[in-house]
Design a protein around this motif. Structure first.
Motif, PDB file in Angstrom:
ATOM      1  N   HIS A 136     -21.199   7.486   5.592  1.00 54.91           N
ATOM      2  CA  HIS A 136     -20.403   7.870   4.392  1.00 54.91           C
ATOM      3  C   HIS A 136     -20.206   9.373   4.458  1.00 54.91           C
ATOM      4  O   HIS A 136     -21.033  10.114   4.367  1.00 54.91           O
ATOM      5  CB  HIS A 136     -20.836   7.321   3.106  1.00 54.91           C
ATOM      6  N   ARG A 137     -18.981   9.769   3.864  1.00 51.23           N
ATOM      7  CA  ARG A 137     -18.639  11.094   3.729  1.00 51.23           C
ATOM      8  C   ARG A 137     -17.672  11.558   2.717  1.00 51.23           C
ATOM      9  O   ARG A 137     -16.601  12.132   3.113  1.00 51.23           O
ATOM     10  CB  ARG A 137     -18.024  11.831   5.348  1.00 51.23           C
ATOM     11  N   PHE A 138     -18.067  10.857   1.707  1.00 54.05           N
ATOM     12  CA  PHE A 138     -17.060  11.214   0.440  1.00 54.05           C
ATOM     13  C   PHE A 138     -17.293  12.296  -0.088  1.00 54.05           C
ATOM     14  O   PHE A 138     -18.607  12.875  -0.218  1.00 54.05           O
ATOM     15  CB  PHE A 138     -17.526   9.866  -0.589  1.00 54.05           C
ATOM     16  N   ASN A 139     -16.406  12.967  -0.552  1.00 49.65           N
ATOM     17  CA  ASN A 139     -16.488  14.360  -1.227  1.00 49.65           C
ATOM     18  C   ASN A 139     -15.318  14.543  -2.217  1.00 49.65           C
ATOM     19  O   ASN A 139     -14.204  14.750  -1.847  1.00 49.65           O
ATOM     20  CB  ASN A 139     -16.527  15.443  -0.285  1.00 49.65           C
ATOM     21  N   TYR A 140     -15.631  14.484  -3.513  1.00 51.37           N
ATOM     22  CA  TYR A 140     -14.574  14.351  -4.499  1.00 51.37           C
ATOM     23  C   TYR A 140     -13.693  15.564  -4.657  1.00 51.37           C
ATOM     24  O   TYR A 140     -12.757  15.750  -5.148  1.00 51.37           O
ATOM     25  CB  TYR A 140     -15.096  14.007  -5.852  1.00 51.37           C
ATOM     26  N   HIS A 141     -14.195  16.805  -4.148  1.00 49.93           N
ATOM     27  CA  HIS A 141     -13.726  18.053  -4.349  1.00 49.93           C
ATOM     28  C   HIS A 141     -12.713  18.056  -3.073  1.00 49.93           C
ATOM     29  O   HIS A 141     -11.991  19.101  -3.399  1.00 49.93           O
ATOM     30  CB  HIS A 141     -14.785  19.188  -4.004  1.00 49.93           C
ATOM     31  N   LYS A 142     -12.496  17.358  -2.526  1.00 46.78           N
ATOM     32  CA  LYS A 142     -11.594  17.445  -1.122  1.00 46.78           C
ATOM     33  C   LYS A 142     -10.270  16.633  -1.487  1.00 46.78           C
ATOM     34  O   LYS A 142     -10.305  15.225  -1.912  1.00 46.78           O
ATOM     35  CB  LYS A 142     -12.101  16.962   0.095  1.00 46.78           C
ATOM     36  N   LEU A 143      -9.134  17.337  -1.726  1.00 47.89           N
ATOM     37  CA  LEU A 143      -7.784  16.520  -1.941  1.00 47.89           C
ATOM     38  C   LEU A 143      -7.512  15.740  -0.604  1.00 47.89           C
ATOM     39  O   LEU A 143      -7.542  16.397   0.549  1.00 47.89           O
ATOM     40  CB  LEU A 143      -6.767  17.586  -2.268  1.00 47.89           C
ATOM     41  N   LEU A 144      -7.073  14.545  -0.699  1.00 42.70           N
ATOM     42  CA  LEU A 144      -6.968  13.610   0.430  1.00 42.70           C
ATOM     43  C   LEU A 144      -5.271  13.240   0.545  1.00 42.70           C
ATOM     44  O   LEU A 144      -4.712  13.065  -0.196  1.00 42.70           O
ATOM     45  CB  LEU A 144      -7.739  12.553   0.446  1.00 42.70           C
ATOM     46  N   LEU A 145      -4.784  13.054   1.854  1.00 45.46           N
ATOM     47  CA  LEU A 145      -3.501  12.632   1.997  1.00 45.46           C
ATOM     48  C   LEU A 145      -3.583  10.973   1.941  1.00 45.46           C
ATOM     49  O   LEU A 145      -4.551  10.653   2.276  1.00 45.46           O
ATOM     50  CB  LEU A 145      -3.077  12.887   3.380  1.00 45.46           C
ATOM     51  N   ASP A 146      -2.465  10.439   1.400  1.00 47.21           N
ATOM     52  CA  ASP A 146      -2.496   8.989   1.485  1.00 47.21           C
ATOM     53  C   ASP A 146      -2.066   8.544   2.822  1.00 47.21           C
ATOM     54  O   ASP A 146      -1.280   9.141   3.249  1.00 47.21           O
ATOM     55  CB  ASP A 146      -1.180   8.657   0.420  1.00 47.21           C
ATOM     56  N   PRO A 147      -2.794   7.823   3.258  1.00 50.42           N
ATOM     57  CA  PRO A 147      -2.562   7.166   4.520  1.00 50.42           C
ATOM     58  C   PRO A 147      -1.245   6.644   4.713  1.00 50.42           C
ATOM     59  O   PRO A 147      -0.470   6.604   5.877  1.00 50.42           O
ATOM     60  CB  PRO A 147      -3.766   6.332   4.863  1.00 50.42           C
ATOM     61  N   ASN A 194       4.289   2.532  -8.102  1.00 50.49           N
ATOM     62  CA  ASN A 194       3.059   1.924  -7.921  1.00 50.49           C
ATOM     63  C   ASN A 194       2.153   2.639  -6.862  1.00 50.49           C
ATOM     64  O   ASN A 194       2.757   2.914  -5.714  1.00 50.49           O
ATOM     65  CB  ASN A 194       3.458   0.585  -7.455  1.00 50.49           C
ATOM     66  N   PHE A 195       1.007   2.917  -7.016  1.00 50.52           N
ATOM     67  CA  PHE A 195       0.033   3.490  -5.874  1.00 50.52           C
ATOM     68  C   PHE A 195      -1.213   2.350  -5.554  1.00 50.52           C
ATOM     69  O   PHE A 195      -1.552   1.885  -6.487  1.00 50.52           O
ATOM     70  CB  PHE A 195      -0.611   4.709  -6.446  1.00 50.52           C
ATOM     71  N   ALA A 196      -1.150   2.316  -4.404  1.00 52.47           N
ATOM     72  CA  ALA A 196      -2.144   1.266  -3.708  1.00 52.47           C
ATOM     73  C   ALA A 196      -3.045   2.048  -2.519  1.00 52.47           C
ATOM     74  O   ALA A 196      -2.188   2.327  -1.823  1.00 52.47           O
ATOM     75  CB  ALA A 196      -1.675   0.083  -3.536  1.00 52.47           C
ATOM     76  N   VAL A 197      -4.201   2.090  -2.500  1.00 55.04           N
ATOM     77  CA  VAL A 197      -5.113   2.680  -1.737  1.00 55.04           C
ATOM     78  C   VAL A 197      -6.198   1.909  -1.342  1.00 55.04           C
ATOM     79  O   VAL A 197      -6.991   1.325  -2.112  1.00 55.04           O
ATOM     80  CB  VAL A 197      -5.587   4.095  -2.155  1.00 55.04           C
ATOM     81  N   PHE A 198      -6.505   1.672   0.085  1.00 55.50           N
ATOM     82  CA  PHE A 198      -7.629   0.805   0.529  1.00 55.50           C
ATOM     83  C   PHE A 198      -8.854   1.777   0.478  1.00 55.50           C
ATOM     84  O   PHE A 198      -8.666   2.865   1.148  1.00 55.50           O
ATOM     85  CB  PHE A 198      -7.510   0.397   1.935  1.00 55.50           C
ATOM     86  N   SER A 199     -10.001   1.394   0.047  1.00 55.87           N
ATOM     87  CA  SER A 199     -11.256   2.084   0.305  1.00 55.87           C
ATOM     88  C   SER A 199     -12.188   0.959  -0.055  1.00 55.87           C
ATOM     89  O   SER A 199     -12.458   0.462  -1.082  1.00 55.87           O
ATOM     90  CB  SER A 199     -11.573   3.176  -0.477  1.00 55.87           C
ATOM     91  N   GLU A 200     -12.949   0.523   1.053  1.00 55.26           N
ATOM     92  CA  GLU A 200     -14.008  -0.426   0.968  1.00 55.26           C
ATOM     93  C   GLU A 200     -15.518   0.234   0.231  1.00 55.26           C
ATOM     94  O   GLU A 200     -15.964  -0.528  -0.327  1.00 55.26           O
ATOM     95  CB  GLU A 200     -14.404  -0.855   2.208  1.00 55.26           C
ATOM     96  N   LEU A 229       0.724  -1.134  -0.186  1.00 57.77           N
ATOM     97  CA  LEU A 229       0.182  -0.065  -0.095  1.00 57.77           C
ATOM     98  C   LEU A 229       1.078   1.165   0.051  1.00 57.77           C
ATOM     99  O   LEU A 229       1.923   1.187   0.417  1.00 57.77           O
ATOM    100  CB  LEU A 229      -0.894   0.035   1.232  1.00 57.77           C
ATOM    101  N   GLY A 230       0.300   2.485  -0.378  1.00 54.95           N
ATOM    102  CA  GLY A 230       0.994   3.613  -0.691  1.00 54.95           C
ATOM    103  C   GLY A 230       1.581   3.827  -2.070  1.00 54.95           C
ATOM    104  O   GLY A 230       1.237   3.122  -2.893  1.00 54.95           O
ATOM    105  N   ALA A 231       2.786   4.775  -2.191  1.00 60.13           N
ATOM    106  CA  ALA A 231       3.300   5.076  -3.246  1.00 60.13           C
ATOM    107  C   ALA A 231       4.727   4.259  -3.186  1.00 60.13           C
ATOM    108  O   ALA A 231       5.585   4.552  -2.195  1.00 60.13           O
ATOM    109  CB  ALA A 231       3.554   6.637  -3.433  1.00 60.13           C
ATOM    110  N   THR A 232       5.091   3.440  -4.056  1.00 64.32           N
ATOM    111  CA  THR A 232       6.539   2.534  -3.988  1.00 64.32           C
ATOM    112  C   THR A 232       7.135   3.017  -5.463  1.00 64.32           C
ATOM    113  O   THR A 232       6.776   2.485  -6.288  1.00 64.32           O
ATOM    114  CB  THR A 232       5.944   1.229  -3.810  1.00 64.32           C
ATOM    115  N   PHE A 233       8.240   3.421  -5.419  1.00 66.53           N
ATOM    116  CA  PHE A 233       9.110   3.519  -6.443  1.00 66.53           C
ATOM    117  C   PHE A 233      10.185   2.370  -6.709  1.00 66.53           C
ATOM    118  O   PHE A 233      10.736   1.816  -5.857  1.00 66.53           O
ATOM    119  CB  PHE A 233      10.318   4.748  -6.240  1.00 66.53           C
ATOM    120  N   ASP A 234      10.097   1.733  -8.077  1.00 64.12           N
ATOM    121  CA  ASP A 234      10.537   0.553  -8.167  1.00 64.12           C
ATOM    122  C   ASP A 234      11.972   0.628  -9.116  1.00 64.12           C
ATOM    123  O   ASP A 234      12.654  -0.087  -9.758  1.00 64.12           O
ATOM    124  CB  ASP A 234       9.630  -0.408  -8.700  1.00 64.12           C
TER     125      ASP A 234
END
Length: 697
Positions: free
Chosen positions: A88-99, A24-30, A14-19
């Motif tokens: 649920h509080r999704f809002n596509y207008h908000k930029l989010l930090l990668d956990p 590679n970007f991988a993010v959890f959201s159910e 998960l996260g941002a991984t340089f190879d």
């Protein structure tokens, strides 16, 4: 605009991984319907690309962008239902930090656009805000965290040898005249700090939260900041304010320098909640990615469970949230080489779905089977504000625990409160009532007199009341029960008698701490006589109140502290893992602990029940059951006298042995010497320590 393509990628890690070829970007959201990767220009001002993550493997969204390199700035957006009544509080207008972001460029800039709802709307958090929050948000940074560690070896100190020093990254260094890069990890790694800790005898530096955290809006509006850092936003990223040059290698360099000096690094970590607050808080990361998964919600899922007192509680019962916590812990051990963790409000991490505490909860089981985490030190703050939240002694091995009963009991004894001799005996013998079960060692009790939360040692003997007006809460904040004593004047005093009384009380308190069974912890600056002007809750004081004042150091007390730590290190009887229960030893048939009166007789039930008793004597040996190879010294004799001057009968000694007096807090400059007499005059309000030595040694 450069055209970029996004490929399938992988669901792990998960996260941002340089190879070496791309990222590679991988993010959890159910519960999201779409997760978008946002790329930014090198200066962070322009959003150059939006790329929807093309694949979903279970609940992990992922994609691979060829050609990207470390240093690339990015963020996330998540699309899904905005239905607070359903959690649920999704809002596509908000930029989010990668956990999983390894570095953040800065802190959020407070603006109403950070909220997922419209501030001031009659519907409150049920409303929906369409402003883009990107200009007010930090950027995540793609990092290659590799570091040239060279021969770095963690000290792996045995817990019985450990002396912990709790300190704030900025607070310890900001006012030191000889430290370069003050207020940063590089400042901590400087020669003056390392030499001070080494000369003092410290084996473990416990840092207040250094993972990226939020400055609360209400504090900034009052001209204050979140100084302590208990509002985490990034569980993998060091806080930007402590990076002098904006490189995570600065943290790694600090750890390597500490290790070279023989000092372990323990991180105070906050996995019980995040900085997003309750339903009226900002949408910065977890809330916008999957509110219902990341947080524990009430039966009415519009509202959050608040066992932490901060507005929200992280849902570590969810397997992917627990995975994030475990991945974060392993990252700090394996990549950043830290040596342990102190878990803020750890009772919260042991709560089941319905809220009850369980020492076999998923979090504890996950840690106890982990081959990486079982080799580092794990310390629990054993409480929260939830139901049944006080759990001192209730944690499973190998956890150690902050022991507030030790703090309060020792403070009350030296303040002169009635009926405190039994409490003193219990605490200095390792708090067996709390910890002697489940195979736990006496070192499980982290003994402390002072910590970041509360009075400093100097303020403990200088103020009878807290003085927190600078916090802007009309002195309502901070714990009211401090068991402190101003010794005759509130605050600073020039009266010689008051200064002498305060100095002796500090020596008595510190001597008790370092002569007790358990793992001792000192608050950084106490050895210097540091004061916070009576503020016992300096969480927002990033100024002279919260910083250690090196210019006002008390050299005599500093030297006394060094000698105390050296005495503890030289005497294994003081740092045993087995509890002392006055049981006969197989080696000589003698009990391992005698509780004695000044006249040499053993304590009776009537003595223990005497509310006016102010003196306790103890003769200690290596505990029953200690293997012969560990029987490295004969006996110690300790006297704790908070009453009037008296005469003490020294315990009977074998032929050819004598008692040597090493410590007398009424005469701090006294050189160690043999005592020929069978009786000794003991001053009032003093601590004495003897060891039994062969006469011909």
């Amino acid at each position: 605009m450069t055209q970029l393509r996004i490929l399938e990628g992988r669901a792990e890690p998960l996260g941002a991984t340089f190879d070496g070829e791309g990222v590679n970007f991988a993010v959890f959201s159910e519960h999201a319907r779409r997760v978008t990767l946002c790329l930014f220009s090198a200066d962070g001002r322009s959003e150059t690309h939006r790329l929807d993550l093309p694949e979903r493997d279970g609940d992990v969204w992922h994609g691979y962008v060829p050609g990207l390199r470390p240093g690339q700035l990015y963020g996330l957006r998540a699309d899904g239902p905005y239905a607070p009544a359903e959690g649920h509080r999704f809002n596509y207008h908000k930029l989010l930090l990668d956990p999983y972001a390894k570095r953040l460029t800065r802190h959020p800039v407070w603006h109403d656009a950070l909220m997922g709802y419209t501030v001031g709307a009659p519907e409150s958090d049920l409303s929906f805000d369409r402003r883009d929050s990107a200009r007010f948000m930090p950027r995540c940074v793609v990092e290659d965290p590799s570091f040239a560690w060279g021969p770095d070896q963690p000290p792996r100190r045995d817990i019985a040898e450990t002396v912990i020093y709790e300190a704030h990254v900025k607070g310890l260094t900001e006012a030191h005249p000889d430290v370069p890069h003050r207020g940063t990890f590089l400042g901590l790694a400087s020669d003056p700090v390392l030499e001070h800790l080494q000369n003092l005898g410290i084996t473990a530096l416990e840092l207040l939260p250094a993972q990226a955290f939020l400055n609360d809006r209400f504090l900034l509006e009052k001209g204050l900041v979140n100084y302590w850092g208990y509002q985490t936003l990034g569980f993998f990223a060091p806080d930007p304010r402590y990076l002098a040059r904006g490189q995570i290698a600065e943290f790694q360099h600090m750890v390597a320098r500490m290790h070279a000096a023989g000092i372990e690094v323990i991180m105070d970590v906050v996995y019980n909640h995040t900085g997003e607050g309750n339903e009226l808080g900002p949408t910065l990361s977890f809330r916008g990615l999957d509110n219902r998964s990341y947080y524990r919600l009430q039966d009415n899922p519009r509202h959050y469970v608040n066992d932490t007192g901060t507005g929200n509680t992280l849902n570590v019962n969810h397997p992917m949230v627990l995975r994030m916590v475990m991945d974060s812990l392993r990252y700090w051990v394996e990549v950043m080489h830290v040596d342990g963790f102190r878990f803020d409000l750890c009772a919260t991490l042991g709560r089941r779905v319905r809220g009850g505490f369980d020492r076999s909860a998923s979090f504890f089981d996950a840690i106890r089977q982990d081959p990486v985490l079982t080799r580092v030190k794990l310390i629990a703050e054993p409480w929260d504000i939830g139901p049944g939240g006080y759990q001192l002694g209730g944690f499973p091995p190998p956890f150690l625990e902050w022991n507030d009963k030790y703090r309060d009991g020792i403070r009350r004894f030296w303040r002169g409160d009635a009926r405190q001799v039994p409490e003193l005996a219990d605490r200095m013998a390792g708090s067996a009532r709390q910890f002697d079960h489940s195979g736990r060692p006496a070192t499980a009790s982290v003994n402390f007199l002072t910590a970041h939360d509360g009075f400093t040692l100097m303020d403990l003997v200088s103020y009878s009341e807290k003085h927190n007006a600078a916090n802007g809460e009309e002195n309502r904040d901070g714990h009211p029960q401090n068991f402190s004593d101003n010794m005759g004047a509130e605050g600073p005093s020039d009266a010689p008698a008051i200064l002498d009384a305060r100095a002796r009380r500090r020596r008595n308190l510190l001597a008790t701490l370092l002569l007790s069974q358990g793992t001792p912890m000192l608050l950084g600056g106490d050895e210097l006589g540091n004061s916070q002007a009576g503020n016992n809750n300096a969480y927002c004081q990033d100024n002279q109140i919260g910083w250690v004042d090196w210019s006002a150091a008390d050299p005599a007390f500093l030297d006394f502290t060094r000698r105390l730590i050296a005495f503890r290190r030289a005497h294994p009887i003081l740092r045993q893992k087995r509890f002392l229960h006055s049981r006969p030893r197989l080696t000589d048939g003698l009990p391992d602990l005698f509780w004695l009166r000044p006249d040499g007789a053993q304590m009776t039930p009537a003595d223990w029940g005497n509310p006016e008793l102010r003196v306790l004597c103890a003769e200690l040996r290596m505990a029953a059951g200690t293997p012969e190879y560990a029987q490295r010294e004969e006996a110690l004799f300790l006297v704790f006298n908070n009453g009037q001057p008296l005469e003490v009968v020294l315990p009977e000694r074998p032929a050819g042995w004598r008692w040597r007096l090493h410590l007398d807090t009424s005469r701090p400059d006294l050189a160690p010497h043999l005592v020929e007499a069978e009786r000794l005059a003991v001053d009032g309000r003093s601590v004495l320590a003897f060891d039994l030595e062969r006469a011909d040694d």
